[in-house]
Scaffold this motif. Structure first.
Motif: not given
Lengths: 440, 440
Positions: A325-327, A330, A333-334, A365, A367-369, B89
């Motif tokens: 994940a980006d962090s 994140d 969250k996922v 979620s 989160a960035k994906a 996403t």
């Protein structure tokens, strides 16, 4: 736009069929709780005495009949206490009282006591709830010859009904007389509500000054999406450790244990984790901190996983790992989106390798994906990669894996180094049966 | 800490009993979906023709057999199209294609078409999914003599399996030949998956230039926590309205309709709402905007509530009203926390007036709340106030209220003027039955 505008009539035939189906479902679901199929095979572990700790339990008839429902733990003079409580804005009167006492950081020289009842949570009971805590802690202080500021209480059970605190007060004499170093099994049973087995764990740590023990017990098993720890957890050690060091260790470890489990995404009003260190054993020097933290962390994670294993209706334990994940935030969250998804949890219950629902949960979620960088594994089986099913994946392999009682699903987002692991259980008919008539 | 450390053995007796219970539960739950007991009594409404709109449907065998599963709507030259799609996403290839076409805002003079299949969502299907959309839209453009930029497609159903798009292409001739103004019932049925009834709604608006009609249809019924609108919704009107005015109206109304419902807190990868305005009827002048927006809003809310009424396993419709919050955003947080709580939803299923679970959900919501200012009503019954049960409340009154099929629960936070209303359904055994073997 409100409902009066909507058509209100019911389909009479459908209603009759529905009533018949409900009756059949009720008949098919036994009223007596089974022991969770995920319960540790060996039963409640053998927990050793902790120097400076005595435990006791009694059947006080708070709500249940014929079983212990109040637990007392007395910590000898010199014991330090640390704790974490729920962040719910509707937390209960005993939680608020514990918070105030933990914040005040009273003198440990007096010792301390934890007094816990099951069957009634004393939550949303207004001024009367505060009076109950005051009455119980005052009586316990007198009975145990401790300052009232060192009496920590918890209550678990139904919300919104007055706590019959006089039953606890009446039981204090019996509780005090029964205090003994080996009182673990009774104490662990006394705090159960819909739990199907008592949950205990123990570890030791080798410190420079000798071996210390960390042991404790916990309860679940619904309303579990802790915003700190699970509903009720009590951990004890004979280690000698400064209160601030213990408190900061606890905050770190809570995030990786009790704050990483979820049964049903619902957060209790009573969540309380208390740790008492009697200081009768070896000292936790700076060089020993890692060893002690490892032992404490192992007990916390073991208890947290036992809470999931006894999640209401659970038949499968699911470990949700998220990597790439980006962090870390994140990734969490996922992981929580997957672990809290009713569609993922029912697929697990049905032993259905429905990885599309994992994709859905990643998507919702927040989160960035990037869909085309995602990969998903069931255990060691590569299920999906680069935005689609893996070329060598077969439905048969996925279905065979899902038959296991303990599952690991790993989702790699392919973006960075953020990672998180969360544990949950499946969502079954039994969860519905338990919660559609818990109170009535 | 990972699972290998945990005890892995199973309690053999518990496993056997569990297997027996599951078999009994399966036997007790009919495999054939009933019509939801909350379905509108009158069945699918009679929807009038819309000038400039033709509809058609066909059984193309995408996944289901013996039922229509592809729907075509053709909009005459001059029609404007607006839409809202999921923010997931991991949204599907057809959703991304619709987004691009809506953003490009092509010339309405050519007309437009919506082409929708059920049974396969063409989500998480990688490059092949994109190719499917390209192939279908190119073939439809040729068959209907429209630019490809004006063909909007949606797909709903299982995630992660290649769309057999040639079956859609093969059916285009039959679809085009079947286009007719009265094709509503077939079109509404063709987009259903686990829905138990087709969902339609109609309103009229009196504009200065004459009466216009707004009519449409939708599908649910699981994976419903729209991050824009529900899974698939198509609404049509003969009104003449500028595309930007229609688009901004749609965004406002979506928040109060489709973004205010939840069945299971899971957000679909396919959510798409498209509105086509043929412009054959009266013009929406500035003075008419409120009247037209009211009609469009009524159709959207009606369809959104029908989606909840057909939520998987639903037997109760719950309107969650939150008032007195510090802000509208806080009110929405609380309303969604209540509406998504499995413990609240199972209490509703069990007709249990368990208001303690409402308190719990308020507490976990993250919104500003003061336990001692809370009040809760079931319908007109004051259940709790000032942090505790109301003096005149009786369990009997609460239990009697919970027997209704349609419930309103109002929570006042006593802090400010923030308000929000969200609709949901109960969580029942049937939800588990449907989702524990949807795919296998």
């Amino acid at each position: 736009m409100s409902m009066p505008k909507m058509r209100r009539d019911m389909n009479a035939i459908a209603r009759e069929r529905l009533a018949a189906r409900r009756a059949a479902e009720r008949a098919a679901t036994p009223a007596v709780p089974l022991v969770s199929p995920l319960a540790p095979a060996g039963g409640f572990p053998s927990l050793p005495p902790i120097a400076g700790l005595d435990l006791s339990s009694v059947a006080a008839g708070i709500k249940y009949r014929g079983r212990p429902d109040v637990m007392l733990a007395r910590l000898a003079p010199g014991s330090v206490v640390a704790g974490v409580t729920t962040r719910s804005t509707t937390r209960s009167a005993p939680v608020l009282d514990c918070e105030a006492k933990l914040a005040a950081g009273a003198d440990p020289e007096a010792g301390a006591a934890f007094l816990v009842n099951a069957g009634n949570s004393n939550a949303f009971t207004g001024g009367r709830g505060v009076e109950s805590v005051e009455a119980v802690t005052a009586a316990a202080a007198a009975a145990l010859d401790l300052p009232q500021s060192r009496i920590f209480t918890s209550s678990t059970g139904v919300i919104g009904q007055p706590l019959p605190h006089e039953r606890i007060i009446d039981a204090l004499g019996t509780l005090a007389a029964g205090l003994a170093p080996g009182g673990w099994p009774g104490a662990a049973r006394a705090i159960m509500t819909t739990d199907t087995f008592p949950k205990g764990a123990v570890e030791t740590a080798e410190l420079a000054g000798g071996t210390v023990t960390v042991a404790g017990f916990a309860k679940g098993s619904g309303m579990i999406a802790p915003d700190m720890g699970t509903m009720l957890v009590y951990i004890f050690t004979d280690a000698k450790i400064a209160q601030p060091a213990l408190a900061s260790m606890l905050r770190r470890l809570t995030d990786r244990s009790f704050n990483s489990i979820t049964v049903d995404s619902d957060t209790s009003t009573s969540d309380t984790l208390l740790v008492g260190a009697t200081g009768r054993g070896a000292e936790v020097t700076q060089a020993d901190e890692a060893a002690f933290e490892a032992a404490l962390g192992a007990v916390m994670t073991d208890l947290a996983l036992q809470v999931v294993r006894d999640g209401e209706g659970a038949t499968k334990l699911l470990e949700v790992r998220v990597t790439g994940a980006d962090s870390d935030a994140d990734a969490r969250k996922v992981a929580l989106a997957i672990a809290n998804s009713p569609l993922v949890k029912t697929a697990v219950a049905g032993e259905d390798p429905n990885w599309g629902r994992i994709v859905m949960a990643v998507g919702k979620s927040g989160a960035k994906a990037d869909r085309d960088l995602l990969s998903i594994r069931f255990g060691d089986i590569l299920v999906a990669e680069k935005g689609w099913v893996a070329p060598d994946y077969t439905e048969e392999a996925g279905a065979a894996y899902m038959k296991q009682a303990e599952l690991v699903v790993t989702t790699d987002l392919g973006l960075g180094n953020g990672a998180s692991t969360v544990w949950t259980c499946d969502l079954t008919h039994r969860y519905i049966s338990i919660n559609a008539d818990y109170r009535s």
